[in-house]
Design a protein around this motif. Structure first.
Motif, PDB file in Angstrom:
ATOM      1  N   LEU B 225       0.678  -1.218  -0.198  1.00 31.09           N
ATOM      2  CA  LEU B 225       0.020   0.135  -0.057  1.00 31.09           C
ATOM      3  C   LEU B 225       0.548   0.802   0.088  1.00 31.09           C
ATOM      4  CD1 LEU B 225      -2.846   0.563  -0.221  1.00 31.09           C
ATOM      5  CD2 LEU B 225      -2.797   0.802   2.195  1.00 31.09           C
ATOM      6  N   LEU B 226       2.301   0.819   0.621  1.00 29.33           N
ATOM      7  CA  LEU B 226       3.068   2.497   0.649  1.00 29.33           C
ATOM      8  C   LEU B 226       3.322   2.489  -0.647  1.00 29.33           C
ATOM      9  CD1 LEU B 226       5.216   2.213   5.001  1.00 29.33           C
ATOM     10  CD2 LEU B 226       3.851   4.202   3.156  1.00 29.33           C
ATOM     11  N   SER B 227       4.201   1.998  -1.218  1.00 32.28           N
ATOM     12  CA  SER B 227       4.527   1.753  -2.516  1.00 32.28           C
ATOM     13  C   SER B 227       3.603   2.704  -3.663  1.00 32.28           C
ATOM     14  CB  SER B 227       5.188   0.660  -3.341  1.00 32.28           C
ATOM     15  OG  SER B 227       5.824  -0.313  -2.608  1.00 32.28           O
ATOM     16  N   TRP B 228       2.424   1.729  -3.721  1.00 33.47           N
ATOM     17  CA  TRP B 228       1.049   2.474  -4.724  1.00 33.47           C
ATOM     18  C   TRP B 228       0.710   3.868  -4.086  1.00 33.47           C
ATOM     19  CZ3 TRP B 228      -0.668   2.214  -8.526  1.00 33.47           C
ATOM     20  CH2 TRP B 228      -0.739   0.576  -9.136  1.00 33.47           C
ATOM     21  N   VAL B 229       1.184   4.651  -2.337  1.00 36.33           N
ATOM     22  CA  VAL B 229       0.891   5.841  -2.087  1.00 36.33           C
ATOM     23  C   VAL B 229       2.052   6.808  -2.682  1.00 36.33           C
ATOM     24  CG1 VAL B 229       0.790   7.686  -0.202  1.00 36.33           C
ATOM     25  CG2 VAL B 229      -0.365   5.382  -0.100  1.00 36.33           C
ATOM     26  N   ILE B 230       2.992   6.508  -2.792  1.00 33.26           N
ATOM     27  CA  ILE B 230       4.558   6.401  -3.530  1.00 33.26           C
ATOM     28  C   ILE B 230       3.951   6.850  -4.923  1.00 33.26           C
ATOM     29  CG2 ILE B 230       6.344   6.921  -4.140  1.00 33.26           C
ATOM     30  CD1 ILE B 230       7.136   5.893  -0.616  1.00 33.26           C
ATOM     31  N   VAL B 231       4.104   6.030  -5.163  1.00 30.45           N
ATOM     32  CA  VAL B 231       3.162   5.761  -6.662  1.00 30.45           C
ATOM     33  C   VAL B 231       2.138   7.120  -7.551  1.00 30.45           C
ATOM     34  CG1 VAL B 231       3.021   4.950  -8.969  1.00 30.45           C
ATOM     35  CG2 VAL B 231       4.297   3.623  -7.612  1.00 30.45           C
ATOM     36  N   ALA B 232       1.634   6.991  -6.680  1.00 29.80           N
ATOM     37  CA  ALA B 232       0.615   7.849  -6.653  1.00 29.80           C
ATOM     38  C   ALA B 232       0.973   9.713  -6.824  1.00 29.80           C
ATOM     39  CB  ALA B 232      -0.782   7.961  -5.899  1.00 29.80           C
ATOM     40  N   MET B 233       0.946   9.959  -5.535  1.00 25.34           N
ATOM     41  CA  MET B 233       2.273  10.826  -4.829  1.00 25.34           C
ATOM     42  C   MET B 233       3.188  11.266  -5.692  1.00 25.34           C
ATOM     43  SD  MET B 233       2.810  11.308  -1.025  1.00 25.34           S
ATOM     44  CE  MET B 233       1.873  12.268   0.136  1.00 25.34           C
ATOM     45  N   GLY B 234       4.063  10.513  -6.035  1.00 23.66           N
ATOM     46  CA  GLY B 234       5.177  11.213  -7.345  1.00 23.66           C
ATOM     47  C   GLY B 234       4.125  11.345  -8.474  1.00 23.66           C
ATOM     48  N   GLY B 235       3.355  10.505  -8.731  1.00 23.18           N
ATOM     49  CA  GLY B 235       1.877  11.952  -9.803  1.00 23.18           C
ATOM     50  C   GLY B 235       3.274  11.295 -10.967  1.00 23.18           C
ATOM     51  N   LEU B 236       3.239   9.702 -11.358  1.00 28.87           N
ATOM     52  CA  LEU B 236       4.472   9.625 -12.454  1.00 28.87           C
ATOM     53  C   LEU B 236       4.987  10.504 -13.524  1.00 28.87           C
ATOM     54  CD1 LEU B 236       1.716   7.369 -13.689  1.00 28.87           C
ATOM     55  CD2 LEU B 236       3.462   6.584 -12.237  1.00 28.87           C
ATOM     56  N   GLY B 237       5.517  11.608 -12.537  1.00 28.08           N
ATOM     57  CA  GLY B 237       6.386  12.696 -13.464  1.00 28.08           C
ATOM     58  C   GLY B 237       7.613  12.220 -13.466  1.00 28.08           C
ATOM     59  N   GLY B 238       7.964  10.816 -13.371  1.00 30.49           N
ATOM     60  CA  GLY B 238       8.910  10.637 -13.631  1.00 30.49           C
ATOM     61  C   GLY B 238       9.961   9.588 -12.510  1.00 30.49           C
ATOM     62  N   LEU B 239      11.162   9.234 -12.918  1.00 31.82           N
ATOM     63  CA  LEU B 239      11.369   9.203 -10.873  1.00 31.82           C
ATOM     64  C   LEU B 239      11.821   9.675 -10.399  1.00 31.82           C
ATOM     65  CD1 LEU B 239      14.289   7.292 -13.213  1.00 31.82           C
ATOM     66  CD2 LEU B 239      11.755   6.436 -12.552  1.00 31.82           C
ATOM     67  N   SER B 240      12.250  11.313 -10.575  1.00 34.53           N
ATOM     68  CA  SER B 240      12.287  12.029  -9.401  1.00 34.53           C
ATOM     69  C   SER B 240      10.885  12.250  -8.272  1.00 34.53           C
ATOM     70  CB  SER B 240      13.150  13.508  -9.831  1.00 34.53           C
ATOM     71  OG  SER B 240      12.559  14.030 -11.337  1.00 34.53           O
ATOM     72  N   ILE B 274      -4.602  11.113   0.881  1.00 27.68           N
ATOM     73  CA  ILE B 274      -5.956  11.673   0.653  1.00 27.68           C
ATOM     74  C   ILE B 274      -6.723  13.052  -0.106  1.00 27.68           C
ATOM     75  CG2 ILE B 274      -8.401  11.921   0.426  1.00 27.68           C
ATOM     76  CD1 ILE B 274      -8.058   9.246   2.305  1.00 27.68           C
ATOM     77  N   LEU B 275      -5.577  13.408   0.931  1.00 27.30           N
ATOM     78  CA  LEU B 275      -5.657  15.407   0.834  1.00 27.30           C
ATOM     79  C   LEU B 275      -5.057  15.933  -1.015  1.00 27.30           C
ATOM     80  CD1 LEU B 275      -5.462  16.668   4.035  1.00 27.30           C
ATOM     81  CD2 LEU B 275      -7.071  16.642   2.767  1.00 27.30           C
ATOM     82  N   LEU B 276      -3.449  14.825  -1.205  1.00 27.53           N
ATOM     83  CA  LEU B 276      -3.033  15.671  -2.395  1.00 27.53           C
ATOM     84  C   LEU B 276      -3.782  14.404  -2.654  1.00 27.53           C
ATOM     85  CD1 LEU B 276       0.214  16.612  -2.323  1.00 27.53           C
ATOM     86  CD2 LEU B 276       0.453  13.827  -3.140  1.00 27.53           C
ATOM     87  N   LEU B 277      -4.501  13.773  -3.295  1.00 32.96           N
ATOM     88  CA  LEU B 277      -5.097  13.266  -4.631  1.00 32.96           C
ATOM     89  C   LEU B 277      -6.172  14.680  -5.067  1.00 32.96           C
ATOM     90  CD1 LEU B 277      -5.925   9.417  -4.064  1.00 32.96           C
ATOM     91  CD2 LEU B 277      -4.237  10.669  -5.668  1.00 32.96           C
ATOM     92  N   TRP B 278      -7.305  14.599  -3.609  1.00 36.65           N
ATOM     93  CA  TRP B 278      -7.855  16.054  -4.327  1.00 36.65           C
ATOM     94  C   TRP B 278      -7.345  17.297  -4.553  1.00 36.65           C
ATOM     95  CZ3 TRP B 278     -10.986  14.693   1.217  1.00 36.65           C
ATOM     96  CH2 TRP B 278     -11.818  13.683   1.077  1.00 36.65           C
ATOM     97  N   PHE B 279      -6.591  17.765  -3.931  1.00 34.05           N
ATOM     98  CA  PHE B 279      -5.993  18.965  -4.585  1.00 34.05           C
ATOM     99  C   PHE B 279      -5.639  18.831  -5.247  1.00 34.05           C
ATOM    100  CE2 PHE B 279      -7.861  19.419  -0.171  1.00 34.05           C
ATOM    101  CZ  PHE B 279      -8.818  20.003  -0.377  1.00 34.05           C
ATOM    102  N   LYS B 280      -4.289  18.256  -5.697  1.00 37.42           N
ATOM    103  CA  LYS B 280      -3.574  17.649  -6.770  1.00 37.42           C
ATOM    104  C   LYS B 280      -3.954  16.377  -7.498  1.00 37.42           C
ATOM    105  CE  LYS B 280       1.010  20.182  -6.802  1.00 37.42           C
ATOM    106  NZ  LYS B 280       0.605  21.199  -7.428  1.00 37.42           N
ATOM    107  N   PRO B 281      -4.848  16.313  -8.077  1.00 37.84           N
ATOM    108  CA  PRO B 281      -4.981  14.582  -8.181  1.00 37.84           C
ATOM    109  C   PRO B 281      -3.930  14.302  -9.447  1.00 37.84           C
ATOM    110  CG  PRO B 281      -6.760  16.545  -9.292  1.00 37.84           C
ATOM    111  CD  PRO B 281      -5.390  17.425  -8.438  1.00 37.84           C
TER     112      PRO B 281
END
Lengths: 335, 288, 440
Positions: B225-240, B274-281
């Protein structure tokens, strides 16, 4: 148009009555054996929740993994009302449903407002389960690490501390209601809107469907039912505890709904009965031999179904329905 | 609350963040390129941790050295899983992908239980032990090593993706697979290799996690679950993006534990998520 | 479209109502709780059928064989199989004409539903007269509801205090309760410090966040107050925590003399390893409650990091009695490891059950397996010799009216040179505790 719809509803109602009567006859056949009754009660619990999930997940195509959160909220609302103010569970379970629906609103409104879809919506809802679990662990006035046992003597109707057969029959009635609700929703405008959202959200939006509101309505109906029925987890086990916010329940419900076949009304329920009984059977037969081996089989069965029957079990079940002439699904499955 | 404690936990959180990013990296690659939703990711990590343990035990070599063996093995493992399972649902709707990978999750978790029993297993041969002092603060060697490896893997992966033909083909597939196919990229082959590569990265991560953790059949829960959260937060904006998201999660946990209750550390992370998903989808850094 | 607007209005009203009711709930729960009636379960079902000539006595064992807690259940099952085999080899239950014991096993799946299902299933299909289980307190409580209704004796191997305080009629527990573990850990730390000329002034307490951790740490804290020792901090954390360094950093900044810790399993190893990495440890880490520091699994997993750590146990594998030595050896031979808490409790609980069955045969030969006769047999037990006593730390088992052992006692083991050795109580020990712990 109107009369044909009425006829359709009447037909569905007949199917539901047949299912309910069939279910009601099982306990006497099994001579009220406590073990089988408890297994069946748990299966029914899942079946009702899966059927509710079908509204948002099956019709609306939203992968909701929040079932664990809603059942937990149901348990805690009902339990807290009972423990603090001695409010009987008969009221408490519905209060639990309302609180769950409120949380459905809290998580659903911004999610749909900001356009969360697919896996992101799934992750947000499963994260909610963990958030609530930890929150109730820390909030010691209501939750905390200690189990809070529900009061009442065995057999008391006020405290709903009853033999399993009572729960079983309550849940049979609940299943009938939820199935009928499924039919109603499917026939209503909301149902058509939900289907259009599932098929193509942008197109639906373009055609004037209020996508947000449609999803939110579906979610809140589902959350209410899950919260109400979920409190039976607490009633059966006799206590409330933060572990009732269980991510396993979320995954189970969603997977049963998917495997059952999205959008079909009866198949998820029947799938739940088949798979959960198989799981319990595997447990009793193999569980004592090598730990975990029954769940290996269970996982494998799930994968095989999804890989080889992408439509879910409903594809197979439909043929069976057609054979026995039940459920009149000709019209309904093609959406 | 002393300042020293705060800074120490900031250091701990940062180092932990690198670990998180490394674990999430394989998932980010697979999801980013192939759009495959793998809910069994955490279980892959768990199996790789067991692999590290057994290889380290039988060859009597330190856990961190097993990478040379576990990474290739897991590359092959990834390809097998791809051919057997993932390939069949790659075009399917997200719900089917999730259902099939949850099936995989249940299967792998209980396979581990049946085969290796429930006792937690930890490495016995270790070279990366202890910590060193910088002023008043302690830095753990194993955590630091993981951080360095995580950075190295990131840089190497970045170079592969930007400088090699293979990498350019991957990125092309990720951007538009129809166009890539028209231009002569073998999409299926790309997918196979990417899935294998993702699994190899998981194996590298697992080898280094084992230097400070132990493994049991349920270990996958935390990492998945943590990995998914990180991938979602990173937004697939590349490795950084993955690196930054991992650091945010690690530091948020460190700070939460300093000021409040350790029991709620994940709740804070997920709430933030969750907040991040909302405000920076679109995630913190990217286009989704 | 009027559908939509009409709904919007209703919807707004509804959602406002939901929110208001939610806040009402949140606002109200802060108030003190009103007294609630205490549960007093009464059994209604008919007594289980009895067999005239007894050839075989079925004993149920319900343990978490899969899921999160599988590590304990697996060991319990191994120990039970070994002990049942031995009881049968020694001629079964003599007062019942040499009846053999048959073990029937159920799996709780490490969850509450599973525990209840397993109890129902075992009782309805196998009709065991006694059930042992289920290691986790809330699973045991869930099972107890079933066993109370069906009038089956439940011998618990879960430690949490409240199990014997709920007024169960057919519940017995041989092992010491969890607060006794906390108390013993604190006593040991205080007395050992005194022995070595150190006056213990302050401690910090950390525990995993289950009800077990809570009760155990409260036992320790209570004892600390009795001694006048200051408790600097009390940290609770989830057992599946992925990183212990923030907790250890916090401990380090408080710098207590002794850390009393109630680990679950993995977290103990993690904390020990992290302390080593951070280069800090107190004079003593007094582990409390069953597992995490001194069992073979933990020592193997943590290596030198747990050297000098101590831990309280409900079972003492080092106990110097013939039967215990045989048991430990046989267990090692068969399963390749030392028996720990989970196996030990089951071993002496099973022998206690055996003794009770013998007693029941003497009390009422015509109907020895009647639950009420069995209950009477359990209550009249006073075991000071034989295998059950030889396996038990205090070597004395007698039940009080609640079903707890009056002579319950926990022992303290310490890791010395990679081996667990007995260091407390003083009367039993052969080696002196190492205090302060060696630095690593």
């Amino acid at each position: 148009m109107k009369s044909s719809m009425k006829r359709e509803i009447y037909k569905q109602l007949r199917s539901i009555v047949i299912i309910s009567v069939g279910l009601a006859l099982i306990p006497p056949i099994l001579q009220f054996n406590n073990y089988f009754l408890l297994v069946l009660t748990y299966i029914l619990l899942y079946a009702v929740i899966v059927s509710a999930w079908n509204i948002i997940g099956g019709f609306g195509g939203q992968l909701d993994l929040g079932a664990g959160a809603f059942t937990g909220l149901g348990c805690f609302t009902m339990g807290t009302l009972l423990l603090r103010w001695n409010i009987p569970p008969v009221i408490g379970v519905f209060a639990g449903g309302l609180i769950a629906a409120a949380f459905g609103f809290i998580i659903g409104y911004p999610s749909f407002r900001f356009g969360l879809k697919d896996v992101w919506y799934a992750l947000a809802t499963i994260a909610l389960v963990v958030v609530l679990k930890q929150f109730f662990t820390v909030w010691e006035q209501v939750g905390g690490p200690e189990e809070r046992y529900l009061p009442g003597t065995y057999g008391s109707l006020y405290y709903l501390k009853l033999p399993y057969s009572y729960y079983y029959y309550i849940l049979v009635v609940a299943l009938a209601i939820v199935l009928f609700l499924n039919v109603k929703v499917k026939m209503s405008k909301l149902g058509y809107y939900l289907f259009s959202v599932r098929e193509n959200e942008d197109a639906a939006e373009m055609l004037g469907v209020d996508v947000r509101m449609t999803k939110l309505k579906g979610l809140m109906i589902y959350a209410f039912i899950t919260g109400t029925i979920g409190s039976f987890f607490a009633l059966i086990s006799g206590y409330i505890h933060p572990t009732q916010f269980n991510t396993d329940i979320s995954l189970q419900i969603a997977i049963l709904g998917i495997v059952g076949g999205l959008g079909s009304i009866y198949s998820p329920v029947i799938t739940t009965f088949i798979l959960q009984s198989a799981s319990e059977y595997l447990r009793t037969v193999l569980g004592g031999w090598i730990p975990g081996i029954h769940l290996i089989f269970y996982g494998a069965i799930l994968m095989i179904i999804v890989l080889f029957f992408p439509e879910g079990l409903s594809a197979i079940l439909n043929k069976v329905y057609a054979k026995i002439g039940l459920f009149s699904l000709k019209k309904e499955e093609k959406k | 609350m002393s300042l020293e404690l705060f800074i120490q936990n900031l250091i701990n959180g940062t180092l932990l963040g690198f670990v998180y990013s490394l674990v999430a990296l394989g998932l980010a690659l697979q999801f980013g390129v192939m759009d495959i939703i793998n809910f069994g990711h955490g279980e892959f990590v768990m199996v790789a941790m067991y692999l590290t343990f057994w290889i380290s035990l039988f060859l009597a070599i330190p856990g961190s050295a097993t990478v040379v063996l576990t990474a290739p093995i897991f590359f092959v493992f990834g390809i097998i899983i791809y051919k057997l399972v993932i390939d069949k649902v790659i075009e399917a709707q997200p719900l089917s992908q999730i259902a099939v990978t949850i099936g995989l999750l249940i299967l792998l978790r209980n396979f581990a239980l049946a085969a290796w029993h429930a006792e937690p297993k930890g490495l016995q041969y270790q070279v990366l032990v202890g910590g060193f002092k910088v002023g008043d603060y302690v830095i753990s060697i194993s955590r630091l090593a993981t951080a360095i490896v995580s950075l190295v893997v990131l840089i190497v992966l970045h170079l592969i993706l930007t400088k090699t033909y293979f990498g350019i083909a991957i990125r092309a597939t990720s951007d538009d697979k129809v166009a890539a196919a028209l231009l002569g990229v073998n999409v299926k082959k790309m997918y196979t290799l990417v899935f294998g590569l993702g699994c190899a990265i998981i194996a590298i991560a697992a080898s280094f996690i084992m230097t400070f953790q132990q493994v049991e059949p349920m270990s996958g829960m935390t990492w998945g679950l943590l990995s998914w959260v990180i991938v979602a937060m990173g937004g697939l904006g590349g490795l950084s993006g993955v690196l930054a998201a991992g650091l945010i999660v690690g530091i948020a946990q460190g700070i939460e534990i300093t000021f409040w209750d350790p029991r709620a550390s994940l709740a804070i992370v997920y709430l933030l998520f969750i907040l991040l998903l909302w405000f920076k989808p679109k995630g913190l850094f990217g286009k989704r | 479209m009027n559908f939509k607007t009409g709904f919007d209005k209703k919807f707004k009203i509804l959602s406002v109502t939901f929110l208001v009711s939610l806040f009402l709930l949140v606002g109200c729960v802060g108030q003190p709780p009103s007294p609630t009636p205490t549960p007093s379960p009464t059994a209604t079902a008919s007594p289980s059928p009895t067999v005239p000539a007894i050839k075989e006595v079925k004993i149920g064992l319900i343990e978490p064989l899969t899921g999160t807690h599988a590590v304990f259940g697996t060991e319990a099952k191994q120990a039970a199989e070994l002990i049942v085999e031995d009881i049968n080899a020694k001629g079964g239950i003599k007062s019942l004409g040499g009846a053999k014991i048959k073990l029937v096993v159920g799996d709780t799946k490490s969850d509450n539903e599973g525990a209840k299902l397993a109890a129902e299933q075992l009782i309805s299909s196998e009709h065991p007269v006694v059930i042992l289980g289920a290691y986790i307190s809330r699973h045991t409580a869930a099972m107890a509801e079933v066993t109370e209704r069906e009038k089956v004796i439940l011998v618990g191997d879960a430690l949490v205090d409240f199990l014997t305080e709920k007024g169960y009629k057919y519940f017995f527990r041989v092992c010491p309760k969890s607060s006794a573990h906390g108390k013993t850990a604190m006593e040991f730390a205080y007395e050992t410090a005194k022995e070595n000329g150190v006056e213990l002034k302050n401690i910090s307490v950390i525990n995993e966040d289950s009800v077990f951790g809570k009760y155990t740490s409260e036992g320790a804290i209570h004892q600390a107050y009795t001694y006048g020792v200051t408790v600097l901090d009390h940290i609770e954390y989830p057992y599946d925590i992925s990183d212990a360094s923030p907790i250890v950093s916090k401990l380090k900044s408080e710098n207590p003399q002794v850390v009393v810790s109630v680990p679950y399993f993995d977290d103990g190893v993690l904390i020990a390893k992290t302390m080593r990495e951070m280069g800090w440890h107190p004079l003593l880490v007094a582990g409390s409650g069953a597992c995490g520091y001194c069992d073979p699994g933990s020592i193997e997993a943590a290596g030198a990091a747990v050297e000098g750590f101590t831990q309280t146990y409900s079972y003492n594998p080092m106990l110097n009695t013939p039967y215990n030595k045989w048991f430990v050896n046989e267990f090692k031979k068969r399963y390749g490891k030392m028996p720990t808490e989970a196996g030990g409790i089951i071993a002496y609980s099973l022998w206690t059950v055996k003794e009770a069955l013998e007693k029941a045969g003497e009390i009422n030969p015509s109907d020895p397996l009647n639950p009420d006769v069995l209950k009477q047999a359990f209550l009249s037990l006073d075991i000071t010799s034989g295998p059950a006593a030889e396996l038990y730390p205090s070597q004395h088992i007698r039940f009080d009216a609640h079903g707890d052992n009056e002579f319950a006692e926990a022992v303290v083991l310490q890791v010395q040179n990679g081996q667990p050795v007995l260091v407390w109580p003083r009367a039993l020990r052969t080696t002196k505790p190492i205090f302060p712990m060696p630095s690593k």
